[in-house]
Design a protein around this motif. Structure first.
Motif: not given
Lengths: 103, 313
Positions: B15, B17, B36, B99, B101, B104-105, B107-108
């Motif tokens: 994925m 990152i 993932q 992860l 829904s 991205e920022w 869950w990162q």
């Protein structure tokens, strides 16, 4: 509980850190870490030097002779100081005493 | 699959990152993979009854914020509702992530705050709870309790021309070149008031705004290689001082360094001994200072003072 060793007995023995203790120098302080408890123990510069001398010498008595030369003190005085230091570390479980290896 | 370099790891991720990419493949590098998976697959792979709780953080009302468990064979599971669930192998080389829904920022944040730092620690990297920037070709680190403003100070320094090395988690490695700081991710959370303060000073926003969750989350590119740590500043907010003071700690206080560990719940002899070793190296090779900050002094002024101090002024 076994009686505390006398100075004379202690001087004839080898002092070493047990496997569960490690130490590192921090400029002017030496820190001993007990890996079993996670506790840190700090030694001032003199204590740090004593610990190094003990590790490098075959007996506590030999370590005392090294240190007497370095600090310009009488051998008797250093022997007394070093044995007190060893007792303190023994109490905290940070050194072990054993008979020296035959030379 | 993309290859990234952060926290001293060469990370192959399925994925994208927020971290620097690298095309290099180094045989000697510490390697990890990030894949993932689904929540059900991850749950099937874990055996909670055999796991030990290492850490749990809960909100005042009891709601779980985050939990870390350890299994003797399977490794570690790091889970936070709304941020995902991750299983890290015992050697830190494989990470499987389920992860939510969300952007991205979001869950990162957990990935960078807990998961990858744990993987790095398992692979031999030491971590401090600290930020770092590259200033004048050297790494400058900041240690502080949460809420003191270390991220704000770092972001102000970046706006003044420094390059971000890492936010919140500083990955260290003792080497022949000294104690190296490895770059971290391209993510930092800062209060909107700090960006306004930077704007008032006539400087641009130091990164791309990704979103808001309490703080504003910025993507800020980091340096792409490690740097030797030259200085470490311990920031303290104090009600008993009326002006900002930078006090050099000569020699550095071992307690300050020894209490800076990030993954505090790993207490095995190997981790403890490595922490002691790195702290000793830092004490011998890095300039350490305490920064006493009155309540009235903002992060911008702290950054300016540190910039001058680090330059030897």
């Amino acid at each position: 509980m076994s009686p505390e060793p006398t100075n004379a007995a202690m001087l004839a023995e080898k002092a070493r850190l047990p496997d569960y203790a490690v130490y590192r120098t921090f400029v002017k302080e030496t820190v001993i870490l007990n890996l079993q408890t996670g506790k840190y123990h700090g030694l001032n510069p003199t204590g740090g030097r004593m610990l190094e001398a003990l590790e490098r010498s075959s007996t506590v008595g030999d370590a005392a002779e090294r240190l007497a030369g370095e600090y310009g003190k009488s051998l008797e005085e250093i022997q007394g100081d070093l044995c007190d230091f060893c007792r303190d570390l023994l109490e905290r479980g940070l050194i072990e005493l054993e008979s020296p290896e035959p030379s | 699959m993309a290859r990234h370099y952060l926290f001293g790891l060469q990370l192959d991720s399925s994925m994208p990152i927020l971290a620097g990419r690298t095309s290099e493949a180094s045989d000697g590098a510490r390697k990890a993979t990030l894949d993932q998976t689904t929540s059900s697959a991850l749950a099937r792979s874990w055996r909670p009854r055999e796991a030990l709780s290492m850490m749990e953080r809960r909100a005042p009302g009891g709601r779980l914020i985050m939990a870390v468990e350890a299994h003797p064979e399977l490794g570690y599971r790091v889970a936070a509702p709304r941020f995902g669930s991750h299983v890290i192998s015992r050697d830190g080389s494989q990470i499987h992530s389920a992860l939510p829904s969300v952007p991205e920022w979001r869950w990162q944040r957990l990935l960078f705050a807990q998961v990858l730092p744990l993987a790095a620690t398992l692979q031999g990297i030491e971590l401090f709870h600290a930020n770092a920037v590259a200033l004048g070709g050297r790494a400058i680190g900041f240690v502080a309790a949460a809420g003191t403003g270390k991220t704000s100070v770092g972001v102000h320094l970046v706006s003044r021309g420094a390059t971000l090395l890492t936010d919140d988690v500083m990955a260290l490695e003792a080497s022949a070149a000294g104690v190296l700081v490895h770059p971290g991710p391209w993510l930092a959370g800062v209060h909107a008031t700090e960006l306004k303060a930077i704007e008032r000073e006539g400087r641009g926003c130091p990164g791309e705004v990704l979103g808001r969750s309490g703080k504003l989350y910025l993507s800020i590119p980091t340096l792409d290689h490690p740097l030797p740590l030259a200085a470490l500043y311990f920031l303290e907010r104090r009600g008993d001082v009326d002006r900002l003071q930078i006090l050099e700690s000569r020699p550095p206080d071992p307690q300050l360094l020894l209490s800076s560990s990030f993954i505090w719940y790993l207490k095995s002899p190997d981790f403890l001994a490595r922490h002691l070793d790195v702290c000793s190296r830092v004490a011998q090779s890095v300039s350490v200072s305490r920064v006493l900050i009155p309540a009235s002094v903002g992060a911008g002024a702290v950054a300016a003072a540190i910039e001058r101090h680090a330059a030897g002024e």
